[in-house]
Design a protein around this motif. Structure first.
Motif: not given
Length: 142
Positions: A7, A10, A13-14
């Motif tokens: 999580k 992610e 990366e966003e």
């Protein structure tokens, strides 16, 4: 990004791939996602203050019997950037084990590209939050 919980990877990366002008909006969204403190931590009893933060910031990490870690954060709403660090960690570390959290890189916020969007002082505060969280976990493991 396999050196951190999925999580959190992610979220990193966003942020890393977002245009600079969107990053501040994303931070504001995370500042609204900090879960409320359980009643037993009202008044910050049993929580640790993070003095490196410009605003009052308190945290607590508890290793549960299933080896996952519960995290608790408290920071005033008038400090949205600092609250965003709490929101990112609360969401990104939800369900993570002590081992996974201890493996989160110390340069997490640099990997997110936040140095281009917020001040070095705020980055230092966010880094201190992560360091204290990891230290609390290490102390419970020893």
């Amino acid at each position: 990004m396999s050196d951190m919980p999925p999580k959190l990877a992610e979220i990193v990366e966003e942020f890393a791939s977002a245009p600079r002008e969107v990053v501040l909006e994303m931070l504001l969204e995370f500042s609204d996602t900090v879960p409320p403190l359980p009643a037993e931590y009202a008044g910050h009893e049993g929580m640790e203050q993070v003095p490196e933060c410009q605003t009052q910031f308190f945290l607590r990490a508890e290793i549960r019997p299933d080896a996952t870690v519960a995290t608790y954060f408290d920071c005033p709403p008038e400090a949205p950037t600092t609250r965003a660090f709490a929101g990112i960690l609360a969401e990104g570390l939800a369900g993570a084990t002590a081992t996974e959290i201890l493996a989160v890189p110390d340069d997490l916020y640099a990997r997110m590209g936040l140095a281009q969007a917020i001040s070095p002082l705020r980055i230092r505060g966010g880094t201190a939050i992560l360091a204290r969280l990891k230290r609390q976990i290490s102390d419970q493991l020893s």
